[in-house]
Design a protein around this motif. Structure first.
Motif, PDB file in Angstrom:
ATOM      1  N   GLU A 125      -7.399  13.794 -20.736  1.00  0.00           N
ATOM      2  CA  GLU A 125      -7.781  14.124 -19.364  1.00  0.00           C
ATOM      3  C   GLU A 125      -7.926  15.629 -19.181  1.00  0.00           C
ATOM      4  O   GLU A 125      -8.885  16.102 -18.549  1.00  0.00           O
ATOM      5  CB  GLU A 125      -6.751  13.561 -18.370  1.00  0.00           C
ATOM      6  CG  GLU A 125      -6.717  12.047 -18.280  1.00  0.00           C
ATOM      7  CD  GLU A 125      -5.849  11.410 -19.353  1.00  0.00           C
ATOM      8  OE1 GLU A 125      -5.290  12.162 -20.200  1.00  0.00           O
ATOM      9  OE2 GLU A 125      -5.733  10.169 -19.347  1.00  0.00           O
ATOM     10  N   LYS A 126      -6.997  16.378 -19.724  1.00  0.00           N
ATOM     11  CA  LYS A 126      -7.080  17.840 -19.607  1.00  0.00           C
ATOM     12  C   LYS A 126      -8.279  18.376 -20.383  1.00  0.00           C
ATOM     13  O   LYS A 126      -8.963  19.305 -19.931  1.00  0.00           O
ATOM     14  CB  LYS A 126      -5.782  18.483 -20.116  1.00  0.00           C
ATOM     15  CG  LYS A 126      -4.587  18.241 -19.209  1.00  0.00           C
ATOM     16  CD  LYS A 126      -3.386  19.072 -19.600  1.00  0.00           C
ATOM     17  CE  LYS A 126      -2.717  18.574 -20.854  1.00  0.00           C
ATOM     18  NZ  LYS A 126      -1.456  19.313 -21.152  1.00  0.00           N
ATOM     19  N   GLU A 128     -11.064  16.737 -21.013  1.00  0.00           N
ATOM     20  CA  GLU A 128     -12.265  16.360 -20.277  1.00  0.00           C
ATOM     21  C   GLU A 128     -12.508  17.329 -19.116  1.00  0.00           C
ATOM     22  O   GLU A 128     -13.636  17.765 -18.879  1.00  0.00           O
ATOM     23  CB  GLU A 128     -12.132  14.926 -19.749  1.00  0.00           C
ATOM     24  CG  GLU A 128     -13.325  14.424 -18.956  1.00  0.00           C
ATOM     25  CD  GLU A 128     -14.601  14.330 -19.774  1.00  0.00           C
ATOM     26  OE1 GLU A 128     -15.688  14.363 -19.159  1.00  0.00           O
ATOM     27  OE2 GLU A 128     -14.516  14.232 -21.016  1.00  0.00           O
ATOM     28  N   ALA A 129     -11.448  17.690 -18.414  1.00  0.00           N
ATOM     29  CA  ALA A 129     -11.588  18.638 -17.306  1.00  0.00           C
ATOM     30  C   ALA A 129     -12.050  20.004 -17.812  1.00  0.00           C
ATOM     31  O   ALA A 129     -12.886  20.668 -17.183  1.00  0.00           O
ATOM     32  CB  ALA A 129     -10.259  18.767 -16.563  1.00  0.00           C
ATOM     33  N   TYR A 130     -11.528  20.422 -18.950  1.00  0.00           N
ATOM     34  CA  TYR A 130     -11.886  21.723 -19.522  1.00  0.00           C
ATOM     35  C   TYR A 130     -13.349  21.709 -19.983  1.00  0.00           C
ATOM     36  O   TYR A 130     -14.105  22.661 -19.741  1.00  0.00           O
ATOM     37  CB  TYR A 130     -10.958  22.021 -20.693  1.00  0.00           C
ATOM     38  CG  TYR A 130     -11.046  23.420 -21.249  1.00  0.00           C
ATOM     39  CD1 TYR A 130     -11.182  24.535 -20.431  1.00  0.00           C
ATOM     40  CD2 TYR A 130     -10.973  23.629 -22.628  1.00  0.00           C
ATOM     41  CE1 TYR A 130     -11.248  25.812 -20.956  1.00  0.00           C
ATOM     42  CE2 TYR A 130     -11.032  24.912 -23.165  1.00  0.00           C
ATOM     43  CZ  TYR A 130     -11.177  25.991 -22.328  1.00  0.00           C
ATOM     44  OH  TYR A 130     -11.239  27.261 -22.848  1.00  0.00           O
ATOM     45  N   ARG A 132     -15.727  19.786 -18.835  1.00  0.00           N
ATOM     46  CA  ARG A 132     -16.575  19.745 -17.633  1.00  0.00           C
ATOM     47  C   ARG A 132     -16.657  21.120 -16.975  1.00  0.00           C
ATOM     48  O   ARG A 132     -17.707  21.490 -16.419  1.00  0.00           O
ATOM     49  CB  ARG A 132     -16.050  18.702 -16.656  1.00  0.00           C
ATOM     50  CG  ARG A 132     -16.306  17.275 -17.107  1.00  0.00           C
ATOM     51  CD  ARG A 132     -15.884  16.263 -16.060  1.00  0.00           C
ATOM     52  NE  ARG A 132     -16.134  14.910 -16.499  1.00  0.00           N
ATOM     53  CZ  ARG A 132     -17.293  14.271 -16.375  1.00  0.00           C
ATOM     54  NH1 ARG A 132     -18.318  14.903 -15.805  1.00  0.00           N
ATOM     55  NH2 ARG A 132     -17.442  13.041 -16.798  1.00  0.00           N
ATOM     56  N   ARG A 133     -15.570  21.864 -17.036  1.00  0.00           N
ATOM     57  CA  ARG A 133     -15.610  23.235 -16.511  1.00  0.00           C
ATOM     58  C   ARG A 133     -16.623  24.068 -17.289  1.00  0.00           C
ATOM     59  O   ARG A 133     -17.393  24.835 -16.705  1.00  0.00           O
ATOM     60  CB  ARG A 133     -14.212  23.859 -16.610  1.00  0.00           C
ATOM     61  CG  ARG A 133     -14.137  25.302 -16.144  1.00  0.00           C
ATOM     62  CD  ARG A 133     -12.737  25.850 -16.364  1.00  0.00           C
ATOM     63  NE  ARG A 133     -12.738  27.285 -16.526  1.00  0.00           N
ATOM     64  CZ  ARG A 133     -11.810  27.981 -17.147  1.00  0.00           C
ATOM     65  NH1 ARG A 133     -10.770  27.373 -17.688  1.00  0.00           N
ATOM     66  NH2 ARG A 133     -11.893  29.290 -17.246  1.00  0.00           N
TER      67      ARG A 133
END
Length: 276
Positions: A125-126, A128-130, A132-133
């Motif tokens: 999850e982390k 994926e967020a990174y 996407r950033r």
């Protein structure tokens, strides 16, 4: 009522707990994800993040490693990059260390690398967020580029003796930043020896508007480049548009290239476009 049960997630300790990073990219990603506690050893060439050099023992170079020192760290995973580290991987595998060697060489490959590494340590999850950033940042730069009046031709030099042109992710980042790489056909070649120019005549012929240099391991010398025979006719030389891009932010296929490297090149391109 269905008796289906979703499979349980692996217990936290089923993920690698003691990781040796043989190159900078996994170190940078794991720190960014807040998973740096898993790192027990790093490459001596690591500069990002700066605190890693103070906190972690340095146990490898790019083509060699202190296998004995690595074994003392009792790693459950070693992470490296490319066929150039095949000998290190072979040595570690022979003594029972699990090894992952990535071989990505594109912008999409860097994004996928972030996601895969995050999944490997139970931090999908982390990761994926990174990722996407990073994708949002790329999109923002593309939007800014769409407003520029012109796109410059950009020559990127990875080494000077012999002359080596830029690799694929560098060429792609130049494109995202608003320029057009002068040697797109060579950028697809994965090995540096396949991107060697026999001399500088072809650079002169392609007449770049901007010259970028990132000589891995030594400072880029624009005055030396400008003094090459015949190069005085190149638009970039005539107008003084020769710039250094620090190697840690562009020559590593990791997050730095998608953030700091992209920003540095875009600033140069945008300023050139405004003047032009």
């Amino acid at each position: 009522m269905s008796d289906y049960r979703a499979p349980d997630r692996p217990a936290p300790d089923s993920y690698p707990q003691r990781i040796v990073c043989l190159t900078e990219e996994p170190t940078e990603v794991l720190y960014a994800l807040g998973e740096d506690r898993r790192i027990v050893g790093i490459s001596g060439f690591t500069v990002r993040p700066p605190r890693a050099r103070k906190e972690k023992p340095k146990v490898s170079a790019f083509t060699s490693a202190k296998v004995g020192e690595i074994l003392k760290l009792e790693p459950d995973l070693a992470i490296g990059f490319s066929d150039i580290q095949a000998d290190i991987a072979r040595e570690l595998i022979k003594v029972g260390v699990e090894v992952w060697i990535s071989n990505h060489r594109s912008v999409d490959g860097i994004l996928a690398y972030i996601r895969r590494l995050g999944a490997m340590v139970g931090a999908y999850e982390k990761a994926e967020a990174y990722a996407r950033r990073a994708e949002r940042h790329i999109a923002e730069i593309r939007a800014a580029v769409a407003l520029l009046p012109r796109r410059p031709k950009v020559y990127f030099e990875e080494w000077d003796e012999p002359i080596i042109t830029g690799i694929r992710w560098v060429a792609e980042i130049i494109g995202i930043a608003g320029g057009d790489d002068c040697f797109p056909e060579l950028a697809r070649e994965p090995l540096a020896k396949q991107r060697i120019l026999p001399d500088g005549d072809e650079v002169v012929r392609r007449a770049p508007d901007i010259i970028l240099g990132s000589w891995c391991g030594k400072r880029f010398r624009p005055e030396k480049v400008a003094a090459r025979p015949g190069w005085e006719t190149i638009p970039a030389v005539r107008n003084g548009d020769l710039y250094e891009i620090k190697s840690p932010i562009i020559l590593q296929p990791g997050p730095a290239a998608l953030f700091d490297g992209l920003d540095a090149i875009h600033r140069i391109v945008a300023e050139w476009a405004r003047r032009s």
